[in-house]
Design an enzyme around this catalytic site. Structure first.
Site, mmCIF file in Angstrom:
data_model
loop_
_atom_site.group_PDB
_atom_site.id
_atom_site.type_symbol
_atom_site.label_atom_id
_atom_site.label_comp_id
_atom_site.label_asym_id
_atom_site.label_seq_id
_atom_site.Cartn_x
_atom_site.Cartn_y
_atom_site.Cartn_z
ATOM 1 N N PHE A 78 14.955 32.067 82.273
ATOM 2 C CA PHE A 78 15.084 30.612 82.123
ATOM 3 C C PHE A 78 16.522 30.262 82.498
ATOM 4 C CE2 PHE A 78 14.846 26.886 78.851
ATOM 5 C CZ PHE A 78 14.855 25.975 79.892
ATOM 6 N N ASP A 106 7.805 1.968 61.769
ATOM 7 C CA ASP A 106 7.572 3.317 62.298
ATOM 8 C C ASP A 106 8.676 4.252 61.836
ATOM 9 O OD1 ASP A 106 5.227 2.968 63.683
ATOM 10 O OD2 ASP A 106 6.183 2.489 65.584
ATOM 11 N N LYS A 158 14.033 25.907 73.197
ATOM 12 C CA LYS A 158 12.921 25.643 72.284
ATOM 13 C C LYS A 158 12.793 26.804 71.296
ATOM 14 C CE LYS A 158 9.217 23.558 74.210
ATOM 15 N NZ LYS A 158 8.013 23.397 75.084
ATOM 16 N N ASP A 187 13.214 15.740 76.543
ATOM 17 C CA ASP A 187 12.703 14.699 75.642
ATOM 18 C C ASP A 187 13.707 14.385 74.541
ATOM 19 O OD1 ASP A 187 10.293 14.486 77.031
ATOM 20 O OD2 ASP A 187 9.354 16.083 75.853
ATOM 21 N N LYS A 188 14.362 15.426 74.020
ATOM 22 C CA LYS A 188 15.346 15.194 72.959
ATOM 23 C C LYS A 188 16.607 14.530 73.503
ATOM 24 C CE LYS A 188 13.629 15.667 69.316
ATOM 25 N NZ LYS A 188 13.477 14.347 68.741
ATOM 26 N N GLU A 210 13.681 2.590 75.005
ATOM 27 C CA GLU A 210 13.136 3.853 75.488
ATOM 28 C C GLU A 210 14.038 4.379 76.603
ATOM 29 O OE1 GLU A 210 10.443 4.782 73.918
ATOM 30 O OE2 GLU A 210 9.778 2.877 73.052
ATOM 31 N N HIS A 227 16.896 19.661 75.314
ATOM 32 C CA HIS A 227 15.552 19.516 75.863
ATOM 33 C C HIS A 227 15.425 18.106 76.422
ATOM 34 C CE1 HIS A 227 11.212 18.787 75.907
ATOM 35 N NE2 HIS A 227 11.064 20.100 75.964
ATOM 36 N N GLU A 245 14.090 -3.700 74.410
ATOM 37 C CA GLU A 245 14.502 -5.012 73.952
ATOM 38 C C GLU A 245 15.598 -4.868 72.905
ATOM 39 O OE1 GLU A 245 10.931 -4.386 75.545
ATOM 40 O OE2 GLU A 245 10.984 -4.068 73.361
ATOM 41 N N ARG A 266 8.447 11.682 72.619
ATOM 42 C CA ARG A 266 7.395 12.657 72.940
ATOM 43 C C ARG A 266 7.415 13.884 72.033
ATOM 44 N NH1 ARG A 266 6.528 13.100 79.407
ATOM 45 N NH2 ARG A 266 8.492 14.251 79.295
ATOM 46 N N LYS A 267 8.268 13.887 71.012
ATOM 47 C CA LYS A 267 8.346 15.039 70.121
ATOM 48 C C LYS A 267 8.190 14.594 68.666
ATOM 49 C CE LYS A 267 8.806 18.459 73.014
ATOM 50 N NZ LYS A 267 8.047 17.781 74.071
ATOM 51 N N LYS A 324 14.768 2.905 67.673
ATOM 52 C CA LYS A 324 14.294 1.771 66.886
ATOM 53 C C LYS A 324 15.231 1.485 65.721
ATOM 54 C CE LYS A 324 9.486 2.896 67.965
ATOM 55 N NZ LYS A 324 8.182 3.353 67.448
ATOM 56 N N LYS A 339 11.833 -1.725 62.211
ATOM 57 C CA LYS A 339 10.597 -1.107 62.692
ATOM 58 C C LYS A 339 10.115 -0.110 61.640
ATOM 59 C CE LYS A 339 12.087 -2.945 66.636
ATOM 60 N NZ LYS A 339 13.206 -3.918 66.629
ATOM 61 N N ASP A 392 12.412 19.482 84.152
ATOM 62 C CA ASP A 392 11.338 18.744 83.483
ATOM 63 C C ASP A 392 11.825 17.341 83.144
ATOM 64 O OD1 ASP A 392 8.993 18.130 82.188
ATOM 65 O OD2 ASP A 392 9.439 19.283 80.384
ATOM 66 N N ALA A 393 11.021 16.334 83.430
ATOM 67 C CA ALA A 393 11.380 14.971 83.052
ATOM 68 C C ALA A 393 11.351 14.814 81.544
ATOM 69 C CB ALA A 393 10.413 13.970 83.702
#
Length: 412
Positions: free
Chosen positions: A256, A298, A180, A17-18, A43, A15, A60, A271-272, A292, A296, A265-266
């Site tokens: 598909f 997060d 998906k 995003d993945k 990113e 996918h 960075e 985003r997931k 990260k 971090k 799709d970009a």
């Protein structure tokens, strides 16, 4: 009459995003392999076009030693996912078909002065709040025992990992990287899992597959559906949860086919975040993980809060447990540690919170020490979920490991 329903989704490695998460985490691992104290925040954005694919790296990095070849790392990661042909969505192996732009600078000195200290004195890399969650929903099913994880999320993640497996192993040779899943679980009047209500699969496939059926898209779709049910759904969903009323939807738009992935799709790192965690069953602080390093919070504190919540449930103190941690940039100790057991605990939640605080050290440096997070273990986490998985023989997913000493500490 239908009972209470809850749905969770997941996406495959391919996918878009993945794919970005995978590239970003490959860079984290490459940097940690050079310097275990590297500071990384990267990113990735991807997009495929008719004439040229594009991978953009921005962020960075600060480390001791020569930086890795970011472009080479990105290309290799995308190729390992399966994007080696422009026809299927991207050919990352060559600059002829895919351009890689690198926009990576060094970490801000203002952040570094609060973070770059001795390990245990190391401050949090940013402010923020993180949640960890665990429950007993998976424990009635032999293949899921020890996960302590929401069932819908566990099954949707397993489905997408299986979609990747059947492609890589040639079980479904016509399948492609992008895909998906979504699973809807039904609960009875007591709040217990009764069945799987709906399974949804989207699977990219070879555009020429319909040629096997004289161009009939209807026959092609029925074939794809039958193969997915046989080799994916029945391999993943426990038999006792599947009945004749379970709805299985495959490629709901009807087709598909190539090209998919970044062409269709970009993609963008981070985003997931619900796919990465608890499928919506547990709360989320909003911070993404991939790209990260463990300074971090997060990432590291989300892992630590999951680790602690899993121990609380595994110890029998609660059937459900959610732990929230909150931090200030540059300060090691969390601002708050909160435990919520949703009325399922055997002792008051505040008492469990005190036991959690005395059992687990939530300073970022201590988390990195206890979970061995300074090692390059992150690429495998980028897809298929960060939680609810077995600890890997390569040292990955250490936050899923149950330690008897910590169980004993929580109980005493």
């Amino acid at each position: 009459m239908t009972g209470d329903l809850f749905s969770s989704e997941s996406v495959t490695r391919g996918h878009p995003d993945k794919l970005c998460d995978t590239i970003s985490d490959a860079i984290v691992d490459a940097c940690l392999a050079i310097d275990s104290n590297a500071r990384v925040a990267v990113e990735t954005c991807v997009k495929g076009k008719e004439d040229m694919g594009l991978i953009v790296l921005a962020g960075e990095v600060s480390l001791t030693g020569e930086a890795p070849d970011y472009e080479a790392v990105a290309r290799e990661a995308a190729a390992q996912v399966g994007y080696t042909s422009h026809a299927i969505g991207m050919d990352a192996t060559t600059s002829q078909y895919t351009e890689v732009q690198v926009h990576i600078t060094t970490q801000s000195s203002y952040i570094a002065q609060g973070v770059n200290q001795d390990l245990l004195a190391q401050g949090a890399g940013d402010q923020g709040l993180m949640f960890g969650y665990a429950c007993t929903e998976t424990e009635d099913f032999e293949q899921l025992k020890g996960r302590y994880f929401p069932l819908a999320a566990a099954l949707s993640q397993r489905l997408t990992r299986r979609l990747t497996q059947v492609r890589e192993q040639g079980v479904l040779p016509w399948s492609r990287p992008d895909g998906k899943s979504q699973v809807t679980v039904e609960y009875d009047e007591n709040g217990d899992v009764s069945r799987v209500h709906t399974v949804i699969i989207a699977i990219q496939h070879d555009d020429k597959l319909k040629d096997q059926f004289d161009g009939s898209e209807e026959e092609e779709l029925e074939y794809v559906r039958s193969q997915v049910v046989e080799h994916v759904v029945k391999e993943v969903i426990p038999a006792q949860l599947l009945d004749e009323d379970c709805k299985v939807v495959v490629n709901g738009t009807g087709r598909f086919a190539d090209p998919g992935g970044p062409y269709a799709d970009a993609g963008l790192t981070g985003r997931k975040i619900i796919v990465d965690t608890y499928g919506g069953m547990g709360r989320h602080g909003g911070g993404a993980f991939s790209g990260k390093d463990p300074s971090k919070v997060d990432r590291s504190a989300a892992y630590a809060s999951r680790w602690a919540a899993k121990h609380v449930v595994a110890s029998g103190l609660a059937l459900r447990c959610e732990i929230q941690l909150a931090y200030v940039i540059g300060i090691a100790e969390p601002v708050s540690v909160r435990v919520e057991t949703f009325g399922t605990s055997t002792v008051p939640a505040r008492e469990i919170a005190e036991r959690v605080k005395s059992t687990f050290d939530f300073r970022p440096g201590a988390i990195a020490r206890d979970l061995k997070l300074l090692n390059p273990i992150y690429s495998v986490t980028a897809s298929g979920g960060h939680f609810g998985r077995n600890p890997g023989s390569d040292g990955s997913f250490p936050w899923e490991q149950i330690e008897e000493s910590r169980i004993n500490s929580l109980l005493n």
